[in-house]
Design a protein around this motif. Structure first.
Motif, mmCIF file in Angstrom:
data_model
loop_
_atom_site.group_PDB
_atom_site.id
_atom_site.type_symbol
_atom_site.label_atom_id
_atom_site.label_comp_id
_atom_site.label_asym_id
_atom_site.label_seq_id
_atom_site.Cartn_x
_atom_site.Cartn_y
_atom_site.Cartn_z
ATOM 1 N N LEU A 1 8.821 -7.199 -8.626
ATOM 2 C CA LEU A 1 7.433 -7.096 -9.059
ATOM 3 C C LEU A 1 7.343 -6.063 -10.173
ATOM 4 O O LEU A 1 7.901 -4.969 -10.063
ATOM 5 N N GLU A 2 6.671 -6.441 -11.257
ATOM 6 C CA GLU A 2 6.460 -5.475 -12.333
ATOM 7 C C GLU A 2 4.976 -5.265 -12.540
ATOM 8 O O GLU A 2 4.221 -6.226 -12.719
ATOM 9 N N LEU A 3 4.561 -3.995 -12.483
ATOM 10 C CA LEU A 3 3.176 -3.671 -12.796
ATOM 11 C C LEU A 3 3.145 -3.173 -14.233
ATOM 12 O O LEU A 3 3.886 -2.259 -14.592
ATOM 13 N N SER B 1 7.948 3.700 -2.709
ATOM 14 C CA SER B 1 6.757 4.256 -2.076
ATOM 15 C C SER B 1 5.746 4.657 -3.135
ATOM 16 O O SER B 1 6.123 5.062 -4.235
ATOM 17 N N VAL B 2 4.486 4.558 -2.782
ATOM 18 C CA VAL B 2 3.417 5.082 -3.623
ATOM 19 C C VAL B 2 2.712 6.150 -2.816
ATOM 20 O O VAL B 2 2.293 5.920 -1.688
ATOM 21 N N LEU C 1 4.307 -5.898 1.275
ATOM 22 C CA LEU C 1 3.353 -4.926 0.757
ATOM 23 C C LEU C 1 2.771 -4.213 1.967
ATOM 24 O O LEU C 1 2.105 -4.818 2.792
ATOM 25 N N MET C 2 3.073 -2.905 2.074
ATOM 26 C CA MET C 2 2.670 -2.209 3.300
ATOM 27 C C MET C 2 1.707 -1.078 2.958
ATOM 28 O O MET C 2 2.013 -0.208 2.152
ATOM 29 N N LEU D 1 6.980 -2.646 -1.277
ATOM 30 C CA LEU D 1 6.097 -1.665 -1.889
ATOM 31 C C LEU D 1 5.333 -1.004 -0.753
ATOM 32 O O LEU D 1 4.649 -1.674 0.018
ATOM 33 N N TYR D 2 5.480 0.326 -0.636
ATOM 34 C CA TYR D 2 5.083 1.011 0.578
ATOM 35 C C TYR D 2 4.111 2.137 0.253
ATOM 36 O O TYR D 2 4.500 3.146 -0.342
#
Ligand SMILES: Nc1ncnc2c1ncn2[C@@H]1O[C@H](COP(=O)(O)OP(=O)(O)OP(=O)(O)O)[C@@H](O)[C@H]1O
Ligand SMILES: [Mg+2]
Lengths: 256, 262
Positions: B3-5, B32-33, B152-153, B184-185
């Motif tokens: 995934l690319e943002l 992580s975000v 996607l968590m 993506l956490y």
């Protein structure tokens, strides 16, 4: 430590209600037997029960009850189904909401029995005018409460379902309707009594058979025993309907 | 899946929540975000998973999902997001409904994922009968049932107690080691971030911008070693300082606003 919890919890007290009823009916019977209560104004409970039994066995009370039940069942079911579909549409589509909100706020306050003469004019004195009146009385509360319940369907659930790729119809069937079910059943409880009120009123205005007509006829000849027997039947009808809905709640809402 | 943002930005009305966020999650990576409350993390995740259309920029998925995948991009939600009127098995089944699967195949998948998440005996239980940790497991089981290629968590462990969190983190890593899906956490918890992820994206306070991207260049298998633990906690410290300076800036701005008022 002195106990100060409990949180206002309501606990089931099995014997209180029967005991209270026994005391009340006992006092009533005592008053009648001793002659303190005029039997023309309020006959004793045993006399009323006797009359009810006699009327059921010999008279045509059973026909009256049958007629009333048919009207109530038809009117209530039609009104509930219509209310369900209109409430659901109003909850789901903005244009339905715009029209529905305006229509409901202007029509809801009209006492439905006031429309019965109009329905008799349109549909004749027969069954359809009475059933329509009952259906209309049931329709509005159902539509309003279903619409509110759809509004209150938790958005996170809907988003969750969308994230698993469910289509619109599946989301309505699997998320929106189940989350509206408790409100629908609670509303059904209320509309059953609305239906009963309208049923009796409509039957008093113009019907040959029906529990309302039966009570009115008994009143006209001042037969208060028959009159009270009729009232007892209505009360039993309402109680039975309540019990049916409570049973539905127990099975359908087990997850709560 | 990757995934690319790219230059992601989002406004809710006049409120800008995200601004020019760019980073990528590569194959089999856990990213992580982390960031202050309200900086747009959940919004970012929803955009990444296609639940919100971004105001600016785009989220691009790369690669072809495996044929067996029923729902390539699958969410695990903070509060598990279980339907209270469905049993555990019914909740897991939601991920399989409307797919071309026979009843038997569905039942097999449900049994398999419940087994993998240690929920075997609870298939017929309703959510209200489960503890917070078990609910979260059901959420993970449901996600696994969809055979995701990308998870996607959103703070999946924030609603459970510290012990359960430890346990779930280990179980979760074991699951990940088997399937190696990209993740993506989003989290509030620095410990989770350094223990689980390959990279940590630190967001500024709202509007969320990328403050820094920290590389955790330590293989998963070594992170429990005592000598590595100190390295991890130093990293945790650095990120904490970053976040704190974010909060301070916010305070200072507030102060200057107040002064302007006087
Ligand atoms: N649907 C919405 N409409 C309007 N504003 C929204 C909406 N969703 C979120 N916001 C606002 O956007 C901002 C970011 O929300 P978001 O939930 O993405 O933050 P977050 O970083 O996940 O916060 P937290 O750490 O508390 O979960 C918040 O200020 C929130 O009030
Ligand atoms: Mg959030």
């Amino acid at each position: 430590m002195r106990f100060r919890g409990g949180g206002f919890e309501i606990t089931p007290k099995r014997w209180f209600a029967p005991a209270f009823a026994v005391v009340l009916v006992g006092a009533w019977q005592a008053g009648s037997t001793s002659g303190r209560i005029d039997p023309l104004l309020l006959p004793g409970p045993v006399d009323v029960l006797e009359t009810l039994y006699r009327e059921l066995a010999q008279g045509d009370l059973a026909i009256h009850i049958g007629q009333s039940l048919t009207r109530l069942l038809l009117g209530w079911s039609i009104g509930s189904l219509a209310g369900l579909s209109v409430g659901l549409s109003m909850g789901l589509w903005s244009w339905c909401r715009a029209i529905g909100d305006a229509a409901i706020s202007s029509l809801y306050p009209i006492p439905k029995i006031a429309l019965l003469p109009l329905f008799i004019l349109w549909l004749g004195i027969g069954e359809s005018s009475k059933i329509t009146t009952i259906a209309l009385g049931v329709f509005f509360p159902m539509a309003v409460s279903v619409c509110a319940a759809v509004d209150a369907a938790p958005r996170p659930f809907i988003r969750m379902a969308q994230s698993f790729g469910l289509d619109r119809l599946s989301i309505i069937v699997k998320i929106v309707l189940p989350s509206a079910l408790p409100a629908m059943l609670a509303c059904a409880r209320i509309t059953v009594s609305t239906g009963l009120v309208l049923l009796v009123a409509a039957e008093m205005i113009g019907a040959q058979y029906g529990i309302g007509a039966y009570i009115l006829a008994a009143g006209n000849i001042m037969d208060s025993e028959k009159l009270l027997a009729g009232v007892l039947v209505i009360s039993l009808l309402g109680t039975c309907a309540g019990a049916v809905i409570a049973a539905l709640e127990r099975t359908l809402l087990r997850w709560r | 899946m990757e995934l690319e943002l790219r230059g992601l930005g989002h406004d809710f009305g006049s409120l800008t929540v995200l601004d020019n966020v760019s980073f990528a999650v590569r194959k089999s990576e856990i990213v992580s975000v982390i960031g202050p409350s309200g900086c747009g993390k959940s919004t970012l995740l929803a955009i990444a998973g296609g639940l919100i259309a971004p105001s600016r920029g785009s989220a691009v998925s790369l690669g072809v999902p495996p044929a067996a995948s029923l729902n390539p991009f699958t969410f695990v939600f903070q509060d598990a997001g279980l339907l209270p009127w469905r049993t555990v098995a019914g909740n897991v089944a939601l991920a399989l409904e409307g797919r071309p699967l026979s009843r038997k195949a569905q039942a097999e998948i449900i049994e398999e994922v419940l087994d993998r998440t240690g929920l075997c005996g609870f298939a017929k239980a309703y959510p209200k009968q489960l503890s917070g940790g078990m609910k979260q497991r059901v959420g993970i089981a449901r996600a696994l049932a969809a055979r995701p290629a990308f998870l996607l968590m959103d703070e999946p462990l924030s609603a459970v107690d510290a012990q359960t969190r430890e346990l779930l983190m280990e179980e979760f890593l074991a699951l990940w080691l088997r399937d190696r899906v990209s993740i993506l956490y989003v989290t509030h918890n620095l410990d989770e971030a350094v223990r689980l992820s390959d990279r940590i994206v630190v967001l500024s306070r709202r509007p969320g911008r990328v403050r820094e991207i920290v590389d955790v260049a330590i293989p998963q298998s070594e992170r429990r070693r005592p000598d590595v633990a100190s390295e991890l906690s130093a990293m945790q410290n650095d990120i904490w300082n970053l976040l704190r300076s974010e909060a301070r800036n916010a305070d200072r701005e507030l102060l200057s606003l107040e002064r302007a008022d006087v």
